[in-house]
Enzyme design. Structure first.
Site, PDB file in Angstrom:
ATOM      1  N   GLU A 111       3.917  -4.845  12.222  1.00 19.89           N
ATOM      2  CA  GLU A 111       2.998  -3.711  11.983  1.00 19.89           C
ATOM      3  C   GLU A 111       1.826  -4.282  11.200  1.00 19.89           C
ATOM      4  O   GLU A 111       1.949  -4.576  10.014  1.00 19.89           O
ATOM      5  CB  GLU A 111       3.694  -2.623  11.153  1.00 19.89           C
ATOM      6  CG  GLU A 111       4.951  -2.056  11.756  1.00 19.89           C
ATOM      7  CD  GLU A 111       4.689  -1.044  12.838  1.00 19.89           C
ATOM      8  OE1 GLU A 111       3.508  -0.715  13.079  1.00 19.89           O
ATOM      9  OE2 GLU A 111       5.653  -0.600  13.464  1.00 19.89           O
ATOM     10  N   GLU A 168       8.210   1.277  15.228  1.00 19.31           N
ATOM     11  CA  GLU A 168       9.175   1.749  14.247  1.00 19.31           C
ATOM     12  C   GLU A 168       9.297   3.253  14.406  1.00 19.31           C
ATOM     13  O   GLU A 168       8.525   3.876  15.107  1.00 19.31           O
ATOM     14  CB  GLU A 168       8.683   1.436  12.828  1.00 19.31           C
ATOM     15  CG  GLU A 168       8.666  -0.047  12.530  1.00 19.31           C
ATOM     16  CD  GLU A 168       8.459  -0.368  11.047  1.00 19.31           C
ATOM     17  OE1 GLU A 168       7.657   0.326  10.409  1.00 19.31           O
ATOM     18  OE2 GLU A 168       9.120  -1.306  10.554  1.00 19.31           O
ATOM     19  N   ASN A 227       0.789  -1.245   0.000  1.00 20.76           N
ATOM     20  CA  ASN A 227       0.000   0.000   0.000  1.00 20.76           C
ATOM     21  C   ASN A 227       0.818   1.291   0.000  1.00 20.76           C
ATOM     22  O   ASN A 227       0.396   2.275  -0.576  1.00 20.76           O
ATOM     23  CB  ASN A 227      -1.059  -0.011   1.100  1.00 20.76           C
ATOM     24  CG  ASN A 227      -0.474  -0.096   2.467  1.00 20.76           C
ATOM     25  OD1 ASN A 227       0.492  -0.824   2.683  1.00 20.76           O
ATOM     26  ND2 ASN A 227      -1.008   0.652   3.395  1.00 20.76           N
ATOM     27  N   CYS A 250      -3.456   1.131   6.694  1.00 22.07           N
ATOM     28  CA  CYS A 250      -3.646   0.394   7.953  1.00 22.07           C
ATOM     29  C   CYS A 250      -4.299   1.269   9.009  1.00 22.07           C
ATOM     30  O   CYS A 250      -5.008   0.781   9.876  1.00 22.07           O
ATOM     31  CB  CYS A 250      -2.306  -0.130   8.449  1.00 22.07           C
ATOM     32  SG  CYS A 250      -1.071   1.166   8.629  1.00 22.07           S
TER      33      CYS A 250
HETATM   34  P1  NAD Z   1      -0.064  -9.506   3.465  1.00 19.79           P
HETATM   35  O1  NAD Z   1      -0.002  -9.915   4.892  1.00 19.79           O
HETATM   36  O2  NAD Z   1      -0.842 -10.339   2.519  1.00 19.79           O
HETATM   37  O3  NAD Z   1       1.409  -9.408   2.846  1.00 19.79           O
HETATM   38  C1  NAD Z   1       2.430  -8.598   3.439  1.00 19.79           C
HETATM   39  C2  NAD Z   1       3.782  -9.132   2.982  1.00 19.79           C
HETATM   40  O4  NAD Z   1       3.989 -10.425   3.560  1.00 19.79           O
HETATM   41  C3  NAD Z   1       3.897  -9.315   1.472  1.00 19.79           C
HETATM   42  O5  NAD Z   1       5.196  -8.982   1.043  1.00 19.79           O
HETATM   43  C4  NAD Z   1       3.628 -10.815   1.324  1.00 19.79           C
HETATM   44  O6  NAD Z   1       4.167 -11.360   0.130  1.00 19.79           O
HETATM   45  C5  NAD Z   1       4.347 -11.348   2.547  1.00 19.79           C
HETATM   46  N1  NAD Z   1       3.943 -12.707   2.962  1.00 19.79           N
HETATM   47  C6  NAD Z   1       2.779 -13.340   2.723  1.00 19.79           C
HETATM   48  N2  NAD Z   1       2.808 -14.590   3.254  1.00 19.79           N
HETATM   49  C7  NAD Z   1       4.007 -14.720   3.861  1.00 19.79           C
HETATM   50  C8  NAD Z   1       4.636 -15.762   4.591  1.00 19.79           C
HETATM   51  N3  NAD Z   1       4.037 -16.927   4.797  1.00 19.79           N
HETATM   52  N4  NAD Z   1       5.885 -15.558   5.079  1.00 19.79           N
HETATM   53  C9  NAD Z   1       6.504 -14.376   4.889  1.00 19.79           C
HETATM   54  N5  NAD Z   1       5.973 -13.347   4.186  1.00 19.79           N
HETATM   55  C10 NAD Z   1       4.737 -13.520   3.688  1.00 19.79           C
HETATM   56  O7  NAD Z   1      -0.581  -7.993   3.466  1.00 19.79           O
HETATM   57  P2  NAD Z   1      -0.910  -7.078   2.203  1.00 19.79           P
HETATM   58  O8  NAD Z   1      -2.220  -7.511   1.617  1.00 19.79           O
HETATM   59  O9  NAD Z   1       0.284  -6.972   1.311  1.00 19.79           O
HETATM   60  O10 NAD Z   1      -1.073  -5.644   2.911  1.00 19.79           O
HETATM   61  C11 NAD Z   1      -2.265  -5.233   3.513  1.00 19.79           C
HETATM   62  C12 NAD Z   1      -2.197  -5.425   5.012  1.00 19.79           C
HETATM   63  O11 NAD Z   1      -1.059  -4.745   5.536  1.00 19.79           O
HETATM   64  C13 NAD Z   1      -3.395  -4.828   5.714  1.00 19.79           C
HETATM   65  O12 NAD Z   1      -3.875  -5.718   6.688  1.00 19.79           O
HETATM   66  C14 NAD Z   1      -2.836  -3.585   6.370  1.00 19.79           C
HETATM   67  O13 NAD Z   1      -3.538  -3.166   7.515  1.00 19.79           O
HETATM   68  C15 NAD Z   1      -1.437  -4.005   6.695  1.00 19.79           C
HETATM   69  N6  NAD Z   1      -0.583  -2.811   6.870  1.00 19.79           N
HETATM   70  C16 NAD Z   1      -0.158  -2.493   8.134  1.00 19.79           C
HETATM   71  C17 NAD Z   1       0.612  -1.349   8.327  1.00 19.79           C
HETATM   72  C18 NAD Z   1       1.092  -0.949   9.705  1.00 19.79           C
HETATM   73  O14 NAD Z   1       2.041  -0.185   9.786  1.00 19.79           O
HETATM   74  N7  NAD Z   1       0.480  -1.416  10.776  1.00 19.79           N
HETATM   75  C19 NAD Z   1       0.974  -0.553   7.237  1.00 19.79           C
HETATM   76  C20 NAD Z   1       0.520  -0.925   5.982  1.00 19.79           C
HETATM   77  C21 NAD Z   1      -0.255  -2.063   5.800  1.00 19.79           C
END
Ligand code: NAD
Length: 505
Positions: A258, A470, A160, A292
């Site tokens: 996060e 962070e 995002n 998020c």
């Molecule tokens: P996601 O959890 O699907 O993926 C995040 C990352 O993890 C990607 O690079 C993905 O390829 C990787 N990943 C997936 N499975 C994995 C595994 N088994 N082992 C290691 N890595 C793995 O999330 P998304 O759809 O890319 O992003 C949206 C989510 O991120 C939302 O829930 C949002 O709230 C969260 N987010 C949180 C913050 C924060 O700072 N709290 C900021 C931005 C987004």
């Protein structure tokens, strides 16, 4: 609305940055799509586990090399400052690549690139000025504590806000003296590859930085499970984070998580309604709600409900939904049609659960929208707090608005949720804002504003929104191991051994 021409842009060529070497990946294919019209930006081969192993071996060698390991903090800082310079020199290019990757407006992606440059500059300064501690002496030894790099750090990021969330991990981890392996999300691989080009040209010793787009279950898993990786900094969904934490526990590896959010925002009757309205619109509908910290649950004090909510609906309907390259656009397409369709399904399920649609609730139609991943800004009401739409993260432009009567009630309802990432409070009564902000379980509180960020202010979540913080000066320490020293000043044998003055019994 005429569709703006896309500027000429040479996209990254799709090779991965494997421990300082540009190589074609040997993992599964990844396709980056422009969400405004569905055209394919680029299809690349992602990183396989074998690519990851090579990156790790090169990172180990580079991190242990005196050319990096032997640098003083102020010398490391120069590398970070050069990366910041490189980002600033390429703002337009980064911004265009990121908009092509994610569908975000150019205005927003330019701001994200500037914030990434600021993050590298900030951690150059933190690195150069972080002091070590001489601890209070209690015995014959001089006592002190120093911080050392962990070695190899993996950064796993979502799609995002690519370059900003990448920088938030890469900059402090490099400042701390580590090598960093970055795994971006598969929907947005190009922005991180552009960061790799900038880092490569900055003169950072090869091997210290890798960019490995690829499947989470392959390259992501490898990074988490590999014994050489000493810490994982993860931003993404809560369920992915939970699975990752289980694996990290196996190898007793520290992780920062996060994760997701369902942040409450509260408008008290005494608030400046224009300020509240603008903050709420920005808080939920900027980034098309794919944030998020999106203020997704709005509580409005009942005394102003009849005036405030119609204004909110009217202002939402005036938001300009359009192409990310049109400077007038406020609400751009979502990252991918699959994600947009998931949001549409959540709204349909909310309606089936009894939600009333005050505005939006559908995919816009017409030649400007048909090929893209658009969804209209949506406001729902009329659901109980335990409805799915009030509990689960949508990660899209969907706001649930509900009335409340008392301060105690709105605190309890705000807290009655699995997440605890952020909250917004609108009131002219600062003691009340302070009371309510302190009572809500959350990582960040915004008062009379929303979604403001500063790299010097720590960020992170509570409950299902994650663990760890962070940013801020302490952000660099998270990527370091603390080592304490006792330097004896007496030069005398320990009396316990019972040695005589000449060292003989
Ligand atoms: P996601 O959890 O699907 O993926 C995040 C990352 O993890 C990607 O690079 C993905 O390829 C990787 N990943 C997936 N499975 C994995 C595994 N088994 N082992 C290691 N890595 C793995 O999330 P998304 O759809 O890319 O992003 C949206 C989510 O991120 C939302 O829930 C949002 O709230 C969260 N987010 C949180 C913050 C924060 O700072 N709290 C900021 C931005 C987004």
């Amino acid at each position: 609305m005429p569709r703006p021409d896309l500027p000429d842009l040479v996209l990254p060529d799709g090779r991965l940055y494997v421990g300082g070497v540009w190589e074609t990946g040997t993992g599964a294919e990844i396709t980056s799509v422009f969400p405004a019209d569905g055209r394919v930006n680029l299809t690349i081969r992602g990183a396989s586990a074998a690519d990851g192993e090579r990156a790790i071996a090169r990172a180990q060698a580079a991190q242990a090399d005196p050319a990096w390991h032997g640098l003083k903090p102020h010398e490391r800082a120069r590398h970070l400052a050069r990366i910041a310079d490189g980002i600033e020199a390429n703002l337009d290019r980064i911004s265009q690549i990121q908009s092509r990757d994610t569908g975000k407006t150019l205005t927003e992606t330019r701001a994200l690139a500037m914030s990434a440059a600021g993050t590298f500059r900030y951690y150059a300064a933190v690195c150069e000025t972080a002091d070590e501690t001489l601890t209070t002496q209690r015995g014959t030894a001089l006592t002190l504590s120093v911080h050392e790099p962990l070695g190899l750090v993996a950064a796993i990021t979502p799609w995002n806000s690519p370059i900003a969330s990448d920088a938030q991990k890469v900059a402090p981890a490099l400042a701390a003296g580590n090598a960093v392996l970055l795994k971006p999300a598969s929907w947005s691989p190009l922005t991180a590859l552009e960061l790799a080009r900038i880092v490569d040209e900055s003169g950072l010793p090869k091997g210290l930085f890798s960019v490995l787009p690829g499947a989470g279950r392959e390259i992501g898993n490898l990074l988490v499970e590999h014994p050489a990786i000493a810490r994982v900094s993860f931003t993404g969904g809560t369920e992915t984070g939970r699975a990752l934490a289980r694996k990290a526990a196996e190898k007793l590896m520290p992780v920062s998580l996060e994760l997701g959010g369902k942040s409450p925002t509260i408008v008290f009757a005494d608030a400046d309604q224009d300020v509240a309205l603008a903050g709420i619109l920005f808080g939920i509908f900027s980034s098309t709600g794919q944030s998020c910290i999106a203020g997704a649950r709005l509580y409005v004090e009942r005394a102003i409900w009849d005036r405030f909510v119609p204004r909110l609906v009217a202002a939402t309907e005036r938001l300009r939904v359009g192409h990310p390259f049109d400077p007038a656009t406020q609400v751009a397409p979502m990252v991918h049609r699959d994600h947009r369709d998931g949001v549409a399904r959540m709204v349909a399920a909310a309606v089936a659960e009894g939600a009333e649609v005050l505005t939006g609730g559908r995919i816009p139609e017409g030649p400007d929208y048909d090929a893209g991943a658009y969804y209209l800004p949506t406001i729902l009401t009329g659901v109980p707090d335990d409805a799915t739409i009030c509990r689960e993260e949508v990660f899209g432009p969907v706001l649930v608005v509900l009335p409340f009567d008392t301060e105690a009630e709105v605190i309890a309802r705000s807290n009655d949720n699995a997440y605890g990432l952020a909250c917004g409070i609108w009131t002219r009564d600062m003691p009340k804002a302070w009371r309510v902000g302190r009572a809500i379980t959350t990582g960040t509180v915004w008062v009379n504003t929303y979604k403001q960020f500063s790299i010097s202010t720590p960020f992170g979540g509570e409950k299902d929104s994650g663990t760890g913080r962070e940013k801020g000066r302490e952000g660099m320490r998270a990527y370091m191991a603390q080592k304490s020293f006792y330097l004896d000043l007496t030069n005398a044998p320990h009396p316990w051994a019972g040695l005589g003055a000449e060292g003989t019994p």
